[in-house]
Design a protein around this motif. Structure first.
Motif, PDB file in Angstrom:
ATOM      1  N   SER A  75       0.896  -1.127  -0.049  1.00  0.00           N
ATOM      2  CA  SER A  75       0.010   0.049   0.063  1.00  0.00           C
ATOM      3  C   SER A  75       0.764   1.133   0.007  1.00  0.00           C
ATOM      4  N   GLY A  76       1.947   1.178  -0.742  1.00  0.00           N
ATOM      5  CA  GLY A  76       2.932   2.495  -1.073  1.00  0.00           C
ATOM      6  C   GLY A  76       3.887   2.508   0.346  1.00  0.00           C
ATOM      7  N   ARG A  77       3.442   1.648   1.191  1.00  0.00           N
ATOM      8  CA  ARG A  77       4.686   1.983   2.643  1.00  0.00           C
ATOM      9  C   ARG A  77       5.527   0.693   2.744  1.00  0.00           C
ATOM     10  N   THR A  78       6.577   1.320   2.983  1.00  0.00           N
ATOM     11  CA  THR A  78       7.891   0.342   3.293  1.00  0.00           C
ATOM     12  C   THR A  78       7.971  -0.211   4.547  1.00  0.00           C
ATOM     13  N   TYR A  79       8.094  -1.540   4.952  1.00  0.00           N
ATOM     14  CA  TYR A  79       8.243  -2.028   6.429  1.00  0.00           C
ATOM     15  C   TYR A  79       9.663  -2.746   6.263  1.00  0.00           C
ATOM     16  N   GLN A  80      10.724  -2.306   7.168  1.00  0.00           N
ATOM     17  CA  GLN A  80      11.643  -3.458   7.592  1.00  0.00           C
ATOM     18  C   GLN A  80      11.118  -4.463   8.505  1.00  0.00           C
ATOM     19  N   LEU A  81      11.449  -5.491   8.357  1.00  0.00           N
ATOM     20  CA  LEU A  81      10.955  -6.764   9.160  1.00  0.00           C
ATOM     21  C   LEU A  81      12.024  -7.633   9.382  1.00  0.00           C
ATOM     22  N   ASP A  82      12.152  -8.088  10.751  1.00  0.00           N
ATOM     23  CA  ASP A  82      13.205  -9.082  11.291  1.00  0.00           C
ATOM     24  C   ASP A  82      11.996  -9.886  12.165  1.00  0.00           C
ATOM     25  N   MET A  83      11.627 -10.851  11.839  1.00  0.00           N
ATOM     26  CA  MET A  83      10.448 -11.684  12.443  1.00  0.00           C
ATOM     27  C   MET A  83      10.922 -13.338  12.618  1.00  0.00           C
ATOM     28  N   ARG A  84      10.618 -13.781  13.794  1.00  0.00           N
ATOM     29  CA  ARG A  84      10.745 -15.348  13.748  1.00  0.00           C
ATOM     30  C   ARG A  84       9.289 -15.627  13.829  1.00  0.00           C
ATOM     31  N   LEU A  85       9.065 -16.543  13.060  1.00  0.00           N
ATOM     32  CA  LEU A  85       7.533 -17.074  13.281  1.00  0.00           C
ATOM     33  C   LEU A  85       7.608 -18.419  13.240  1.00  0.00           C
ATOM     34  N   LYS A  86       6.328 -18.963  13.968  1.00  0.00           N
ATOM     35  CA  LYS A  86       5.879 -20.666  14.057  1.00  0.00           C
ATOM     36  C   LYS A  86       4.660 -20.751  13.898  1.00  0.00           C
ATOM     37  N   ASP A  87       3.904 -21.759  14.053  1.00  0.00           N
ATOM     38  CA  ASP A  87       2.294 -22.060  14.000  1.00  0.00           C
ATOM     39  C   ASP A  87       1.579 -21.441  14.916  1.00  0.00           C
ATOM     40  N   ASP A  88       2.124 -21.240  16.229  1.00  0.00           N
ATOM     41  CA  ASP A  88       1.062 -20.587  17.297  1.00  0.00           C
ATOM     42  C   ASP A  88       1.726 -19.401  17.694  1.00  0.00           C
ATOM     43  N   GLY A  89       2.496 -18.642  16.984  1.00  0.00           N
ATOM     44  CA  GLY A  89       2.756 -17.369  17.380  1.00  0.00           C
ATOM     45  C   GLY A  89       4.091 -16.876  16.657  1.00  0.00           C
ATOM     46  N   GLY A  90       4.504 -15.594  16.861  1.00  0.00           N
ATOM     47  CA  GLY A  90       5.575 -15.042  16.405  1.00  0.00           C
ATOM     48  C   GLY A  90       6.285 -13.823  17.191  1.00  0.00           C
ATOM     49  N   THR A  91       7.158 -13.105  16.736  1.00  0.00           N
ATOM     50  CA  THR A  91       7.832 -12.414  17.302  1.00  0.00           C
ATOM     51  C   THR A  91       8.978 -11.488  16.769  1.00  0.00           C
ATOM     52  N   GLY A  92       9.092 -10.237  17.018  1.00  0.00           N
ATOM     53  CA  GLY A  92      10.132  -9.517  16.286  1.00  0.00           C
ATOM     54  C   GLY A  92       9.948  -7.964  15.975  1.00  0.00           C
ATOM     55  N   SER A  93      10.561  -7.617  15.055  1.00  0.00           N
ATOM     56  CA  SER A  93      10.498  -5.939  15.029  1.00  0.00           C
ATOM     57  C   SER A  93      10.234  -5.462  13.814  1.00  0.00           C
ATOM     58  N   GLY A 224      12.626 -24.470  10.839  1.00  0.00           N
ATOM     59  CA  GLY A 224      12.502 -25.488  11.526  1.00  0.00           C
ATOM     60  C   GLY A 224      13.084 -25.326  12.833  1.00  0.00           C
ATOM     61  N   LYS A 225      13.662 -24.147  13.060  1.00  0.00           N
ATOM     62  CA  LYS A 225      14.321 -24.052  14.372  1.00  0.00           C
ATOM     63  C   LYS A 225      13.468 -23.325  15.436  1.00  0.00           C
ATOM     64  N   ASP A 226      13.063 -24.264  16.662  1.00  0.00           N
ATOM     65  CA  ASP A 226      12.012 -23.690  17.362  1.00  0.00           C
ATOM     66  C   ASP A 226      12.593 -22.671  18.362  1.00  0.00           C
ATOM     67  N   PHE A 227      11.548 -21.786  18.862  1.00  0.00           N
ATOM     68  CA  PHE A 227      11.754 -20.609  19.699  1.00  0.00           C
ATOM     69  C   PHE A 227      10.493 -20.424  20.593  1.00  0.00           C
ATOM     70  N   ALA A 228      10.571 -19.969  21.804  1.00  0.00           N
ATOM     71  CA  ALA A 228       9.841 -19.818  22.840  1.00  0.00           C
ATOM     72  C   ALA A 228       8.778 -18.445  22.450  1.00  0.00           C
ATOM     73  N   VAL A 229       7.479 -18.599  22.462  1.00  0.00           N
ATOM     74  CA  VAL A 229       6.698 -17.317  22.601  1.00  0.00           C
ATOM     75  C   VAL A 229       5.824 -17.586  23.985  1.00  0.00           C
ATOM     76  N   ALA A 230       5.863 -16.381  24.787  1.00  0.00           N
ATOM     77  CA  ALA A 230       5.150 -16.522  26.088  1.00  0.00           C
ATOM     78  C   ALA A 230       4.518 -15.450  26.308  1.00  0.00           C
TER      79      ALA A 230
END
Length: 247
Positions: A75-93, A224-230
């Motif tokens: 939508s004409g806007r640029t986002y810089q992403l650094d995200m870790r994602l898995k099936d039940d959640g995700g985290t990042g900036s 495939g590398k797991d990480f914690a989301v809480a």
């Protein structure tokens, strides 16, 4: 000890000699592993582009987790992403227009964490909200426009399904290297429809995506590398109510 037939020995010696000549004479001979870019790989580099795409999409969908980083233009806007994602959640900036904020999703609950400047820009200055929300994990109500806007950045399947689509006629575009891993590149409409580098080592995961129309470039890692989301601690969380300040 079983004797090796002389004919087999002669053929082996002949192949060795021809491969040596190929190296010294810069010739390319099938059967000389050093000259085969697919030697010792997972074999997808020998497939047609549409089958490579099918295999890499299946690999991505089957992975339990991934890290993605780079830019997305929407939508004409640029986002810089650094995200870790898995099936039940995700985290990042996420960074956009000079402002950086953090996203955390645990199950269906989405949190947004940012500084006072971000919330001032979002319209919270008048009621003192910026100070209250500064550095806190703010619960994003599912009915709030921000939920729909930002939860997609934390949804692995939704994000990958949308990103890993090339637009146009597919073709292979040579062997490459992505951060030390050999890849085969597929592109659409000679690159104008986007391109995707697929790993030739191990599982054929996508490693680098250039989106069509200059809509961003992303790198993928830690498949495939797991990480914690809480859930964040109560002292770090603010429930702003039914709607956040308008962004």
């Amino acid at each position: 000890m079983t004797a090796i037939p002389q004919g087999r020995t002669r053929r082996a010696a002949l192949v060795t000699a021809l491969c040596a000549l190929a190296v010294t004479g810069s010739a390319v001979l099938t059967g000389c592993g050093a000259d085969d870019p697919d030697a010792g790989t997972n074999g997808v580099g020998k497939l047609p582009a549409d089958r490579i795409q099918a295999k890499t999409r299946a690999a991505a969908q089957g992975a339990s987790a991934v890290r993605l980083s780079g830019t997305v233009v929407t939508s004409g806007r640029t986002y810089q992403l650094d995200m870790r994602l898995k099936d039940d959640g995700g985290t990042g900036s996420v960074t956009s227009k000079g402002a950086t904020f953090k996203l955390l999703r645990v199950g269906r609950q989405l949190y947004l964490k940012a500084d006072a400047d971000f919330w001032n820009q979002a319209g919270g200055k008048g009621d003192g909200a910026a100070g209250k929300l500064n550095g806190k994990y703010v619960k994003v109500p599912q009915g709030d426009p921000a939920y729909k806007k930002f939860s997609g950045f934390t949804d692995k399947d939704l994000l990958l399904d949308g990103l890993l689509t090339l637009h146009g006629t597919l073709a292979t575009d040579g062997h490459h290297d992505e951060a030390g891993t050999r890849t085969i590149r597929i592109s659409a409409d000679k690159g104008s429809g986007g391109s995707l580098d697929v790993s030739l080592e191990g599982t054929p995961y996508p490693l680098r995506l250039v989106r069509a129309g200059g809509a961003g470039t992303l790198s993928f890692a830690d498949w495939g590398k797991d990480f914690a989301v809480a859930e964040p601690a109560k002292g770090e969380t603010v429930d702003y109510g039914r709607q956040l300040p308008a962004s």
